[in-house]
Design a protein around this motif. Structure first.
Motif, PDB file in Angstrom:
ATOM      1  N   MET A  26      48.273  26.561  42.689  1.00 63.40           N
ATOM      2  CA  MET A  26      47.234  26.696  41.659  1.00 63.40           C
ATOM      3  C   MET A  26      46.092  27.547  42.195  1.00 63.40           C
ATOM      4  SD  MET A  26      45.075  23.706  39.652  1.00 63.40           S
ATOM      5  CE  MET A  26      46.511  23.147  38.761  1.00 63.40           C
ATOM      6  N   LYS A  27      45.590  28.463  41.358  1.00 63.34           N
ATOM      7  CA  LYS A  27      44.487  29.317  41.777  1.00 63.34           C
ATOM      8  C   LYS A  27      43.208  28.489  41.907  1.00 63.34           C
ATOM      9  CE  LYS A  27      46.296  33.304  39.230  1.00 63.34           C
ATOM     10  NZ  LYS A  27      47.345  32.573  38.501  1.00 63.34           N
ATOM     11  N   PRO A  28      42.351  28.819  42.879  1.00 63.39           N
ATOM     12  CA  PRO A  28      41.068  28.109  42.956  1.00 63.39           C
ATOM     13  C   PRO A  28      40.239  28.396  41.713  1.00 63.39           C
ATOM     14  CG  PRO A  28      41.083  30.019  44.417  1.00 63.39           C
ATOM     15  CD  PRO A  28      42.484  29.850  43.916  1.00 63.39           C
ATOM     16  N   PHE A  29      39.588  27.379  41.196  1.00 68.31           N
ATOM     17  CA  PHE A  29      38.773  27.525  39.983  1.00 68.31           C
ATOM     18  C   PHE A  29      37.393  28.057  40.371  1.00 68.31           C
ATOM     19  CE2 PHE A  29      35.546  25.606  37.242  1.00 68.31           C
ATOM     20  CZ  PHE A  29      35.942  26.133  36.017  1.00 68.31           C
ATOM     21  N   PRO A  30      36.792  28.970  39.571  1.00 61.49           N
ATOM     22  CA  PRO A  30      37.339  29.662  38.409  1.00 61.49           C
ATOM     23  C   PRO A  30      37.923  31.025  38.800  1.00 61.49           C
ATOM     24  CG  PRO A  30      34.985  30.019  38.518  1.00 61.49           C
ATOM     25  CD  PRO A  30      35.364  29.252  39.756  1.00 61.49           C
ATOM     26  N   SER A  31      39.207  31.141  38.784  1.00 60.92           N
ATOM     27  CA  SER A  31      39.835  32.437  39.036  1.00 60.92           C
ATOM     28  C   SER A  31      41.071  32.546  38.162  1.00 60.92           C
ATOM     29  CB  SER A  31      40.203  32.594  40.520  1.00 60.92           C
ATOM     30  OG  SER A  31      41.193  31.652  40.879  1.00 60.92           O
ATOM     31  N   GLY A  32      41.642  33.736  38.118  1.00 53.62           N
ATOM     32  CA  GLY A  32      42.783  33.948  37.247  1.00 53.62           C
ATOM     33  C   GLY A  32      42.345  34.192  35.819  1.00 53.62           C
ATOM     34  N   LEU A  33      43.036  33.574  34.876  1.00 50.53           N
ATOM     35  CA  LEU A  33      42.811  33.831  33.455  1.00 50.53           C
ATOM     36  C   LEU A  33      42.205  32.626  32.756  1.00 50.53           C
ATOM     37  CD1 LEU A  33      43.220  35.661  30.951  1.00 50.53           C
ATOM     38  CD2 LEU A  33      45.487  34.611  30.707  1.00 50.53           C
ATOM     39  N   GLY A  34      40.980  32.795  32.278  1.00 53.64           N
ATOM     40  CA  GLY A  34      40.379  31.823  31.377  1.00 53.64           C
ATOM     41  C   GLY A  34      40.432  32.367  29.962  1.00 53.64           C
ATOM     42  N   ILE A  93      39.414  43.402  38.857  1.00 53.81           N
ATOM     43  CA  ILE A  93      40.197  42.637  39.821  1.00 53.81           C
ATOM     44  C   ILE A  93      40.609  43.519  40.990  1.00 53.81           C
ATOM     45  CG2 ILE A  93      42.382  41.397  40.154  1.00 53.81           C
ATOM     46  CD1 ILE A  93      42.081  40.488  37.181  1.00 53.81           C
ATOM     47  N   GLU A  94      40.946  44.768  40.716  1.00 55.61           N
ATOM     48  CA  GLU A  94      41.334  45.689  41.783  1.00 55.61           C
ATOM     49  C   GLU A  94      40.188  45.930  42.769  1.00 55.61           C
ATOM     50  OE1 GLU A  94      44.793  48.399  39.651  1.00 55.61           O
ATOM     51  OE2 GLU A  94      42.716  49.109  39.628  1.00 55.61           O
ATOM     52  N   LYS A  95      38.965  45.819  42.285  1.00 60.31           N
ATOM     53  CA  LYS A  95      37.801  45.995  43.160  1.00 60.31           C
ATOM     54  C   LYS A  95      37.511  44.745  43.994  1.00 60.31           C
ATOM     55  CE  LYS A  95      35.313  49.422  40.366  1.00 60.31           C
ATOM     56  NZ  LYS A  95      34.954  50.367  41.453  1.00 60.31           N
ATOM     57  N   GLY A  96      38.244  43.676  43.736  1.00 61.81           N
ATOM     58  CA  GLY A  96      38.039  42.431  44.478  1.00 61.81           C
ATOM     59  C   GLY A  96      37.528  41.296  43.626  1.00 61.81           C
ATOM     60  N   GLY A  97      37.478  41.494  42.307  1.00 60.73           N
ATOM     61  CA  GLY A  97      37.048  40.439  41.408  1.00 60.73           C
ATOM     62  C   GLY A  97      38.084  39.327  41.301  1.00 60.73           C
ATOM     63  N   ASP A  98      37.715  38.285  40.577  1.00 61.82           N
ATOM     64  CA  ASP A  98      38.493  37.045  40.619  1.00 61.82           C
ATOM     65  C   ASP A  98      39.188  36.685  39.317  1.00 61.82           C
ATOM     66  OD1 ASP A  98      37.641  35.995  43.392  1.00 61.82           O
ATOM     67  OD2 ASP A  98      35.743  36.532  42.429  1.00 61.82           O
ATOM     68  N   GLY A  99      39.161  37.577  38.335  1.00 58.04           N
ATOM     69  CA  GLY A  99      39.890  37.272  37.118  1.00 58.04           C
ATOM     70  C   GLY A  99      39.126  37.652  35.870  1.00 58.04           C
ATOM     71  N   LEU A 100      39.521  37.020  34.764  1.00 57.42           N
ATOM     72  CA  LEU A 100      39.061  37.402  33.435  1.00 57.42           C
ATOM     73  C   LEU A 100      38.844  36.165  32.579  1.00 57.42           C
ATOM     74  CD1 LEU A 100      38.824  39.354  30.901  1.00 57.42           C
ATOM     75  CD2 LEU A 100      41.327  39.180  30.750  1.00 57.42           C
ATOM     76  N   ILE A 101      37.728  36.135  31.864  1.00 52.23           N
ATOM     77  CA  ILE A 101      37.568  35.201  30.747  1.00 52.23           C
ATOM     78  C   ILE A 101      37.857  36.020  29.495  1.00 52.23           C
ATOM     79  CG2 ILE A 101      36.004  33.727  29.443  1.00 52.23           C
ATOM     80  CD1 ILE A 101      34.634  32.983  32.035  1.00 52.23           C
ATOM     81  N   SER A 102      38.969  35.711  28.846  1.00 54.66           N
ATOM     82  CA  SER A 102      39.579  36.599  27.868  1.00 54.66           C
ATOM     83  C   SER A 102      39.411  36.120  26.439  1.00 54.66           C
ATOM     84  CB  SER A 102      41.075  36.728  28.178  1.00 54.66           C
ATOM     85  OG  SER A 102      41.758  37.448  27.185  1.00 54.66           O
ATOM     86  N   VAL A 103      39.228  37.079  25.552  1.00 50.58           N
ATOM     87  CA  VAL A 103      39.330  36.850  24.114  1.00 50.58           C
ATOM     88  C   VAL A 103      40.781  37.034  23.672  1.00 50.58           C
ATOM     89  CG1 VAL A 103      38.641  37.720  21.842  1.00 50.58           C
ATOM     90  CG2 VAL A 103      36.948  37.566  23.682  1.00 50.58           C
ATOM     91  N   VAL A 104      41.398  38.093  24.149  1.00 48.66           N
ATOM     92  CA  VAL A 104      42.749  38.474  23.728  1.00 48.66           C
ATOM     93  C   VAL A 104      43.758  37.366  24.006  1.00 48.66           C
ATOM     94  CG1 VAL A 104      44.599  40.165  24.074  1.00 48.66           C
ATOM     95  CG2 VAL A 104      42.209  40.923  24.027  1.00 48.66           C
ATOM     96  N   MET A 124      46.042  40.414  40.151  1.00 46.17           N
ATOM     97  CA  MET A 124      45.600  39.591  41.279  1.00 46.17           C
ATOM     98  C   MET A 124      46.596  39.615  42.428  1.00 46.17           C
ATOM     99  SD  MET A 124      43.470  36.494  39.542  1.00 46.17           S
ATOM    100  CE  MET A 124      42.637  36.178  41.091  1.00 46.17           C
ATOM    101  N   ALA A 125      47.865  39.910  42.110  1.00 44.92           N
ATOM    102  CA  ALA A 125      48.878  40.070  43.160  1.00 44.92           C
ATOM    103  C   ALA A 125      48.891  41.487  43.722  1.00 44.92           C
ATOM    104  CB  ALA A 125      50.255  39.720  42.600  1.00 44.92           C
ATOM    105  N   GLN A 126      47.952  42.318  43.277  1.00 44.44           N
ATOM    106  CA  GLN A 126      47.812  43.703  43.719  1.00 44.44           C
ATOM    107  C   GLN A 126      49.040  44.540  43.364  1.00 44.44           C
ATOM    108  OE1 GLN A 126      46.596  43.727  47.866  1.00 44.44           O
ATOM    109  NE2 GLN A 126      44.793  42.474  47.457  1.00 44.44           N
ATOM    110  N   ASP A 127      49.665  44.181  42.264  1.00 44.10           N
ATOM    111  CA  ASP A 127      50.789  44.969  41.747  1.00 44.10           C
ATOM    112  C   ASP A 127      50.216  45.938  40.710  1.00 44.10           C
ATOM    113  OD1 ASP A 127      53.072  46.013  40.626  1.00 44.10           O
ATOM    114  OD2 ASP A 127      54.119  44.096  40.449  1.00 44.10           O
TER     115      ASP A 127
END
Length: 294
Positions: A1-9, A199-210, A226-229
């Motif tokens: 599990m990703k540490p909160f708050p990271s990934g997709l909200g 995220i590519e710059k080192g950020g931790d994710g997105l709080i998304s509308v979409v 986040m996996a740098q792919d």
């Protein structure tokens, strides 16, 4: 599990019935839908929720319903902010924040405070909040931009300001935040369109509308970033770039509610002063989503 708050909200919409009342069964279904789609956490009572049009009693009811339906499956963020510091502090004491993992608090709007005013406002919020605080900087809506120096000073000098949802659209500002942040402080994109580069710059994710309408797709895209792919994340974003533009063409949550209505998840109802999407926009969203396989 990703540490909160990271990934997709996901910044949840508030579904309404045809008579304008909150559609709680549709809200339940939406919570289940985005959870099954793989989002990492839920955000209640944000801008996308049309929170300014909800009474205090309705805000409490929406928060309680989301808590109840989610039942701890995902971390939960609650929007508690405003342009009257004393009122925000009072709300922090008034709302039941048991089961809430953090609050999201927007920069004060309309009265346009100075950087010192922003600092003092959020110090008061941090001191009053029983849970961690995520700052929300969205100058296009508030008329004031919280400078990176102010954000970083708050991050360094308070014990419970843990992240910023950055929606300035200024990538140089993002660079400053990421370069200067203390350990454990997260920088989140507040713009779906800028999530991958942030995220590519080192950020931790997105709080998304979409992600309200397309959670699995957005989870895949954010996960790839986040996996740098980069090849995969850029392809996924490119494939829905025109759809994303359409979702915001007549404002938010107008477009995303149209998309959710097309998918049969909610009725396409908003509260004034917001109005439902034009037939032309709904048709375009339907076409672009179909072309993207969504």
């Amino acid at each position: 599990m990703k540490p909160f708050p990271s990934g997709l909200g996901v910044a949840l919409v508030t579904p309404f019935q045809d008579n304008g009342a909150i559609d709680f069964p549709a809200l339940d279904a939406l919570v289940d839908y985005v959870t099954a789609g793989g989002v990492d956490y839920l955000v209640a009572l944000g801008t996308t929720a049309e929170t300014p049009t909800l009474s205090t009693a309705e805000r409490k009811a929406v928060l309680e319903r989301i808590k109840s339906r989610s039942a701890g499956r995902l971390s939960l963020v609650a929007g508690i902010g405003g342009n009257d510091t004393a009122a925000v502090v009072a709300a922090l004491h008034d709302f039941d924040l048991a089961g809430v993992d953090a609050i999201l608090s927007v920069t004060p709007f309309y009265n346009r405070p100075s950087q010192r005013g922003l600092y003092e406002h959020f110090r008061a919020v941090a001191d009053a909040s029983p849970v961690p605080v995520i700052l929300y900087n969205v100058p296009s809506r508030t008329g004031v931009n919280m400078q990176p120096q102010t954000t970083l000073k708050l991050a360094e000098e308070t014990g419970n300001i843990i992240a910023v949802k950055e929606a300035s659209g200024d990538m140089e500002q993002v660079d400053e935040l990421i370069a200067g942040r203390p350990d454990g402080f997260h920088v989140l994109s507040g713009d779906d369109a800028l999530a991958v580069p942030l995220i590519e710059k080192g950020g931790d994710g997105l709080i998304s509308v979409v992600a309200n309408a397309y959670p699995a797709y957005m989870a895949e895209m954010v996960g790839a970033a986040m996996a740098q792919d980069a090849k995969r994340s850029h392809r996924l974003w490119s494939d829905i770039a025109e759809l994303e533009k359409s979702l915001f063409a007549e404002g938010n949550p107008t477009g995303i509610k149209a998309a959710l209505s097309i998918k049969g998840l909610i009725a396409n109802n908003l509260r004034l002063p917001l109005v439902a999407s034009s037939p032309e926009l709904s048709d375009r969203i339907r076409l672009l989503a179909s072309e993207a396989g969504l």
